[in-house]
Design an enzyme around this catalytic site. Sequence first.
Site, mmCIF file in Angstrom:
data_model
loop_
_atom_site.group_PDB
_atom_site.id
_atom_site.type_symbol
_atom_site.label_atom_id
_atom_site.label_comp_id
_atom_site.label_asym_id
_atom_site.label_seq_id
_atom_site.Cartn_x
_atom_site.Cartn_y
_atom_site.Cartn_z
ATOM 1 N N GLU A 75 126.525 -42.442 57.534
ATOM 2 C CA GLU A 75 126.994 -41.189 56.935
ATOM 3 C C GLU A 75 128.026 -41.537 55.894
ATOM 4 O OE1 GLU A 75 127.489 -37.944 59.682
ATOM 5 O OE2 GLU A 75 129.284 -37.271 58.603
ATOM 6 N N GLU A 106 128.909 -40.127 65.973
ATOM 7 C CA GLU A 106 130.362 -40.002 66.172
ATOM 8 C C GLU A 106 130.695 -39.649 67.622
ATOM 9 O OE1 GLU A 106 132.108 -37.446 63.234
ATOM 10 O OE2 GLU A 106 131.484 -38.733 61.568
#
Length: 755
Positions: free
Chosen positions: A480, A401
Amino acid sequence: MPARTITPFDTDWRFVQQDAPGAEQVTFNEAGWKAVVVPHDWSIAGPYDRTNPPGRGGGYLPGGIGWYRKQFTLPASEAKRQVWVEFDGVMANSEVWLNGHKLGQRPYGYSSFAYDLTPYLVSGKANVLAVRADNSVQPASRYYTGAGIYRHVRLVSTAPTHFTYGGVFVSTPQATAAQAKVQVQAEVQNQSAAAGTYTLETTLLAPNGKPVGTIRSNQAVAAGQTVTFTQTLPVAKPQRWSPTQPVLYQATTRVLAGKTVLDEYTTPFGIREAKFVAATGFWLNGENLKIKGVCLHHDAGALGAAVPLRAWERRLELLKQVGVNGIRTAHNPMDPEFLDLCDRMGFVVMDETFDTWTAAKNHAEKGYNLHFKDWWQADTRDLVRRDRNHPSIVLYSVGNEIRDDLNSPAGFQRYKEQQDLVHQTDPTRPVTMALFRPSQSKVYENGFVETMDVVGQNYREAELVAAHEAKPARKVIGTENGHELPAWLLLRDKPYMAGQFLWTGFDYLGEGNWPEIANGQGLFDRTGGWRPVAYQRQSWWGAQPVVRLVRKAENAGAGEWVANWTPTDFDTYDDAKVQVYSNCDEVELFLNGKSLGAKPKPADDSPRAWDVTFAKGTLRAVARNKGKEVATDELKTAGPPARIVLSTDRPQLAHDWDDVAYITARVVDANGVVCPNTDQQLTFSASGPGAVVAVDNGNIASHEPYQAQARQVYQGQCIALVKANAPSGKITLSAAASGLTSGTLTLEAAPARTK
């Protein structure tokens, strides 16, 4: 003496939890410092405090500066050899000195590294190794890091001509069922004063220990030079590594001068063929395999970041029961011994480097982003060189991220440089990163993902599906993912979805809003307690027949899902919403022996649901395949708490830092039913050659100390962690509480295991 001597360097350290200017000097007075054994995480001792500088990310545990010193005398036999020290991890901003001479520094606490001690060693006198670890600059992480020398340390010595640190690379460029080719690339460094011609000899051993073949090659190495030897050995009809058959070969590689062995290094490795295919996902040894993975952080609850290997082994055993076959190291390098376990136990691994590049993240504004530009190359290279022999690793990730602008030339370049470095260091595996909101960063439109070997995305699974279907040449994986049914169905039904990694396998410290001090999204809580989402996942991923009962904790569908039949308030609980997780053809539900009906397996794998008028007694689910009963589960109403029952995950406990026994204490009624609503405090005691080193429960808002002898029960249970302090004898553990019959059990202490 052996060509290579490896001496564990974990004992006889002295420690102080403060800055100590001048502590690197030999003559420094360390009186008053505490004797410790490493791995050692001083932060986990606490106390919890909302004002502690690490804040939300660090789980409100303390940060600061700690110093370590170790005195040692070099044996005379080592005087003319090359000697270095290897650290598996120091948290964080470590600086290391020998006899007052600075050897180096490493900001990133997750990196493994080595320093050459040879120039500064003294013979026949005490040497002083000093380490300063500083995580006082906070907030530095979005999750708990720990503090100190929290992984193993060892001293290594060889002849002046030897293998470089991380310099032996074993790969299998061909790995069919009929024939494999094993390639060995070994960097040999000549730190002697003269050039020489050296022999590299490699012997392969099969999983049963029998020799497969030996190869020798010669090469000249000038003084002060490093040369790479390359060898290839054939293996007929190899036993190939996989999650269901995690067999390991060994390559024993030697450097010789004439007949004298100068250095010897043994590399466990697996023969396997792994690849990602755009249309069909992940393939291992010619079989299409869905990666059913979880993300794991590096702490283990009460143990903090200094985690004995047995704690990881227990966690991986529990994940195996759920049906997990993949691990994502979130979001940093793990202990190298953790990867050894993945090799031996059969997990495929996504090996991740960083949580940040140059842009900061909330609750970690003073983290690795401050060091990335100066250190990413060294940290990436060292990770890959350390880990590239593990057959479990099938994919590298260079970021999670990332907040850097990926819709810019700088963002493109930053990713490409990292991917290129990984490929240069290990050309056998692809690279990805865990993309964050790609529709906002425009990476599906600007060509960024076309530079990636495999496109990884966090959450928004439908978006990843659309990205592949728009351009079917893209290889895709969920890096994820949440626990929800729609995400699972996309993995199940879309052949090109290579896999998913759930957030998370276990609860972890940090990333919780006070009073919560831990993140509670795990399949398991931090003690290893099963959550309802783990039962559900087992019904989707498990290979054996599964049936599990849960109910809503509060009346008429309110509250969380729980796995008990004991409401907190019997007077207001009459409408029980019940779900059954099962992979079986049919499930029939019974309340106190009366059938409440049978239901077939839904095509979409959703749980089977019943509205049940609550009555005390026994709720029982019976699962059948083709009319035959194959699994059952039942929940019983608990009466008043009566006694404590202890159980252990292992009856024998080795006298070894890496072994630990998990003792689960449950408060039960007169009939042995767990009382989920009690919150009594239990006091543990140990006698014999063992000690309670930590206690814990599954409550993510508990601020009790871990290094204690007492713990409050949560949902009917808590745990004590026990270590042996001698190689033989009986360890008796007891747990007591006011008004309850105490519980006891006995463990057997045993000698340390050979590693």
